[in-house]
Structures are given as C-alpha cells and as structure tokens.
Write a protein that holds these residues in place. Sequence first.
Motif, mmCIF file in Angstrom:
data_model
loop_
_atom_site.group_PDB
_atom_site.id
_atom_site.type_symbol
_atom_site.label_atom_id
_atom_site.label_comp_id
_atom_site.label_asym_id
_atom_site.label_seq_id
_atom_site.Cartn_x
_atom_site.Cartn_y
_atom_site.Cartn_z
ATOM 1 N N LEU A 77 67.104 34.942 69.293
ATOM 2 C CA LEU A 77 65.721 34.696 69.692
ATOM 3 C C LEU A 77 64.701 34.959 68.592
ATOM 4 N N ASP A 78 65.113 35.529 67.483
ATOM 5 C CA ASP A 78 64.181 35.730 66.375
ATOM 6 C C ASP A 78 63.534 34.421 65.939
ATOM 7 N N ILE A 79 64.298 33.329 66.023
ATOM 8 C CA ILE A 79 63.762 32.049 65.557
ATOM 9 C C ILE A 79 62.581 31.598 66.423
ATOM 10 N N LEU A 80 62.549 32.016 67.680
ATOM 11 C CA LEU A 80 61.419 31.670 68.536
ATOM 12 C C LEU A 80 60.158 32.410 68.090
ATOM 13 N N VAL A 81 60.313 33.673 67.733
ATOM 14 C CA VAL A 81 59.175 34.442 67.235
ATOM 15 C C VAL A 81 58.698 33.870 65.907
ATOM 16 N N ASP A 82 59.649 33.534 65.038
ATOM 17 C CA ASP A 82 59.276 32.963 63.735
ATOM 18 C C ASP A 82 58.558 31.632 63.899
ATOM 19 N N ALA A 83 59.053 30.785 64.803
ATOM 20 C CA ALA A 83 58.412 29.488 65.028
ATOM 21 C C ALA A 83 57.034 29.672 65.645
ATOM 22 N N ALA A 84 56.906 30.605 66.593
ATOM 23 C CA ALA A 84 55.602 30.879 67.194
ATOM 24 C C ALA A 84 54.620 31.366 66.146
ATOM 25 N N ASP A 85 55.097 32.160 65.200
ATOM 26 C CA ASP A 85 54.249 32.638 64.108
ATOM 27 C C ASP A 85 53.757 31.466 63.262
ATOM 28 N N ARG A 86 54.651 30.528 62.963
ATOM 29 C CA ARG A 86 54.276 29.353 62.184
ATOM 30 C C ARG A 86 53.274 28.459 62.937
ATOM 31 N N MET A 87 53.322 28.491 64.264
ATOM 32 C CA MET A 87 52.525 27.572 65.071
ATOM 33 C C MET A 87 51.395 28.303 65.805
ATOM 34 N N ARG A 88 51.021 29.464 65.333
ATOM 35 C CA ARG A 88 50.053 30.295 66.049
ATOM 36 C C ARG A 88 48.689 29.623 66.192
ATOM 37 N N ASP A 89 48.349 28.708 65.309
ATOM 38 C CA ASP A 89 47.043 28.052 65.373
ATOM 39 C C ASP A 89 47.104 26.667 66.019
ATOM 40 N N GLU A 90 48.244 26.338 66.622
ATOM 41 C CA GLU A 90 48.413 25.021 67.222
ATOM 42 C C GLU A 90 48.349 25.112 68.744
ATOM 43 N N ALA A 91 48.088 24.000 69.378
ATOM 44 C CA ALA A 91 47.949 23.946 70.835
ATOM 45 C C ALA A 91 49.326 23.945 71.481
ATOM 46 N N LEU A 92 49.900 25.118 71.627
ATOM 47 C CA LEU A 92 51.244 25.267 72.191
ATOM 48 C C LEU A 92 51.426 26.712 72.615
#
Length: 246
Positions: free
Chosen positions: A72-87
């Motif tokens: 599940l680390d990859i979900l946190v990493d992806a969320a970090d990359r997309m923190r400024d996006e509408a998701l």
Amino acid sequence: HARHVNAVAHGARRRLLTDKGLTVDKVLYLPNGADVDVYRPMDPVPGLRERFGLDERPIALYAGNHGFAHGLDILVDAADRMRDEALQFVLVGDGSEKPRIQQLARERRLTNLSFHDPVPVQDVAALHSISAVALVPCIDSEHVRGTRSAKIFAAMACAVPMVCSAPGETARLVEAGQAGIVTPVYDDAAFADAIRRLLHDQDLARQLGRNGRSFVERYFTWSAIVDSWLEQLERGQGPDLAAEVP
C-alpha cells in the motif's frame, strides 16, 4: 491423505504438481470469482459520498485487506504526487499494515487520502458505483506472483477500470481481460500517470470497465466456477495445465 486438493490459482496448482509431486487427479482448480448479482454496474448510490465524508472529486478506490503483501505504500506515494489534482484516494478495510500507512499519510499531510473501516460486501459494490478507478497494488515476491488478488473480480464485475501494480497472475488476468492498466510494481510515477489517463480518457475508462464485466461473466461467475469444479470432481482430475482457462 486428502482425496483432492483445491488450488485457487494456477501458480499454486503448478507448484503442487511440480514441486510437491502431487498427481493431476488429486489437484483441482477452484479459483476466486464474483457474485455478479451483488457486484454489478449500477448508478451512483445516493447519499454514499455523504455517508463516507467524501466530496465531489473523482474517487480512486482501494477496498480490501491492508496487509504487507498488498504494497500500500504505492498508494501513499501516488497520492503525494497527485495532491494538487482533483482526485481523492479512498482506502476501505483493515489489516496489519493499516496503522503504518495511516501514519505515513499523516506525516506527509495528505488531504486527498482517507481511511475507512471494513464494510459488508454490498457496501463494497456500492462504493464501486461512485468510483472512477479501482486500485490493485501488490508487492513482488515469488509467493505473490503465484497468487491472484480477489479484488480484481469485484472491480471487473462492477465495470470499474483498474490500475494494477502487481506481478504474476493478477497482472496477467487484468491484461487478459483488457480491464485496466498494468504498471510496473513499485513505480508510483507510472501508477499515478495511469490514474490520470483513466480520469482524462473517459472513453478508454468505459471500455476497460465493459471489458472487465464481460470477462467475469465469461469465466468467473460463481455458477461457472462451481460447475467447472463439479465436472472436475466427476472426471477425477483438474484441467490440463497445457490448456489452462484463466
């Protein structure tokens, strides 16, 4: 001393036949599947976003066990990359890794990722109705490569496209069903890019969702799985490894 042993994945069945030396008449094939009456395409369930405290942003859903093998680390990493996006990333379930992943999200101050307690299967199906994409991560190990993530069948049955960062049979099934985008394991940049692609290309997302539903209806309904298993019992052996069904 068992008359038959049931394997839930081809990798497990191969190991029993080749590494453990069991005979083909002993090892049957009984894979996971989906109840296509419970897990089905449906209109967004009214009030569900409010119930889970979600806003109107698109949802990337992970529903299942929060264990070590699920990566599940990859979900946190992806969320970090997309923190400024509408998701918004929505994680539903429990498991040994959940406290660590929650702490990791807090340390990064992620407001686009939320955690929720386990829910009944009917609620998992309902959550798919409001989700733009289903997330299927796993670690890469010999054990995981020979298994398959059961959550792919729920997403397929609900006609929700997947982003899959998993090795072995899980990735092979997503590709065989043309039901999602498979990215390299641990590559959070590719994982985030695949989510973006599905959000921005609605035609592709809908087609992948339809493909997944058709794939499950053809191979992985519980009625078809049990019928096949009963045929194996009557025949006294599992399917031929050289002519494997999915």
